[in-house]
Design an enzyme around this catalytic site. Sequence first.
Site, PDB file in Angstrom:
ATOM      1  N   CYS A  64       0.835  -1.206   0.000  1.00  0.00           N
ATOM      2  CA  CYS A  64       0.000   0.000   0.000  1.00  0.00           C
ATOM      3  C   CYS A  64       0.868   1.253   0.000  1.00  0.00           C
ATOM      4  CB  CYS A  64      -0.933  -0.002   1.199  1.00  0.00           C
ATOM      5  SG  CYS A  64      -0.084   0.156   2.788  1.00  0.00           S
ATOM      6  N   ALA A  67       2.986   1.695   3.077  1.00  0.00           N
ATOM      7  CA  ALA A  67       4.164   0.815   3.079  1.00  0.00           C
ATOM      8  C   ALA A  67       5.293   1.416   2.263  1.00  0.00           C
ATOM      9  CB  ALA A  67       3.790  -0.556   2.528  1.00  0.00           C
ATOM     10  N   ARG A  98      12.030  -5.558   5.768  1.00  0.00           N
ATOM     11  CA  ARG A  98      12.845  -5.641   4.551  1.00  0.00           C
ATOM     12  C   ARG A  98      14.323  -5.899   4.854  1.00  0.00           C
ATOM     13  NH1 ARG A  98      12.957  -1.217   0.991  1.00  0.00           N
ATOM     14  NH2 ARG A  98      12.907  -2.591  -0.800  1.00  0.00           N
ATOM     15  N   HIS A 197       6.174   6.237  -2.226  1.00  0.00           N
ATOM     16  CA  HIS A 197       7.524   6.707  -2.542  1.00  0.00           C
ATOM     17  C   HIS A 197       7.492   8.186  -2.925  1.00  0.00           C
ATOM     18  CE1 HIS A 197       8.103   2.313  -4.099  1.00  0.00           C
ATOM     19  NE2 HIS A 197       8.185   2.373  -2.778  1.00  0.00           N
TER      20      HIS A 197
END
Length: 546
Positions: A64, A67, A98, A197
């Site tokens: 999403c 995230a 991650r 991002h």
Amino acid sequence: MVKKKDYSAGLPDPTPIIDEIISKYPSKVAKKRKKAMVANDPEIDQPVQANVRTIPGIITQRGCTYAGCKGVVLGPTRDIINLVHGPIGCSFYAWLTRRNQTKPETETAENYMMYSFSTDMQDENIVFGGEVKLKEAIREAYKLFNPKAIGVFSTCPVGLIGDDVHAVSRDMKEELGINIFGFSCEGYRGVSQSAGHHIANNGIFKHVVGNNDRPREGKFQINLLGEYNIGGDAFELERLFEEAGITLVSTYSGNSTVESFAYSHTVDLNVVMCHRSINYIAEMMEEKYGIPWIKGNFIGGSSTAKTLRKVAEFFDDAELIEKVEEIIAREEAKVEAVKAAIKPKVEGKLAMMFVGGSRAHHYQDLFEELGMLTVSAGYEFAHRDDYEGRHVIPDIKIDADTRNIEELTITKTDNPELWRDDLVAKKAELEKKGYEFSHYAGMMPQMKKNSLVIDDVSHHETEKLIEFYKPDLFCAGIKEKYVVQKSGVPLKQLHSYDYGGPYAGFEGAINFYKEMERMLVTNVWNLVDTPWKSEPEIVGSMTINA
């Protein structure tokens, strides 16, 4: 035992498998999904549908918007408290999943990455609002840790009830006297983590970049953008830069600090690895400060050498060029020795890749070095320019989802000491010689003819492609791992490396070669038989062809 296909004479036309896949969909869904599947021809321009909403009911690999903002871009930054305003599950989901690594300069330096900060919203906060609780959480975090900065991240319920994280951040910044800023990164705000991002890039540029105009340190200064230090990748690259005499001012955002972001505008060059997640920062720095950027790739020995040479060529310094060549010669000898031992064992193996960032493209270089063939690849959250190249950007249609993201208006800095006329002139001079700035050719021109390119691959499509290609290796994320392995195909996790790595740089290439040997030179996968072969298939039918 699965009988492998021989593609030595070239890949077959994938049109039949595309038609077979979409035949299971209702007509409107089939029409949409077909636009996201392309039988690749590197000699021609082919549009691929990307960055559109996932069809409801299709099992997607995507994450999403939240995230992408908190988990990907800000998550690896160690000296900022990343406070999630929302239920505790959202904070836990984006907390070190991650395997981003970091290395503080001293034992007492700030490092908050091991903590999960959340307002832990409850039902009463949803009904009556959570801004008061958010202020209390910021005060508590400040009292306990005394950080330089706090980032506040919105989750889905925050957007639904209307809590204003930006107003709260401004109030608390004035009260506490530190840099506090918010991100409107609710999970539903974009079609995938790509929107997160973009939002993170905007927030960092607005609130952090340019806050510290410290003097230059080092003769050759660069930023590395889109490297997240998964499995220690950034450590390997830092080693190479340090030996070459290149000063790595800031990394966005592996092994990073928000303090370094503040003076990252003082560099000479930005090197972009993950084009999708961080190209916004590179473009904004060039518009405001005149700092040029280039596309780099440190995945694979040959790619690492090529990028190091390109950086040295930019600075045009004989001593630097000589040092870089010395490093490349030494490191490539190590890489070639390992490759010579492993390549005969894995040559001709078939790989498929469906991962985020630029990894589905970059890792094809590593497979090519080993003589392996990528038969199909795609991204989770790419835009068309990631597939086709940046030349298509003017033709990309701006849809309603993209308009949910704030577009910053960037103007040239009014500080003459920060605007780099020298870099503008250097860029113009080098471009006349054929040096490429602000350029990314995309994934598709590098892939073989008739390889299959798919955006946002679904679970159904994954199963059909495995049946068709019978790959030796499947690269994806954790959500797909065990389903793929039940098909008798090993899966390499390229989001967190399955506790392996680093895979970047020369040492990373060696590690990856050895990992491929371990995974592919084994007969265990031939013994795996899919459980659904011996169980009845459940088939649904549509009463309305939607």
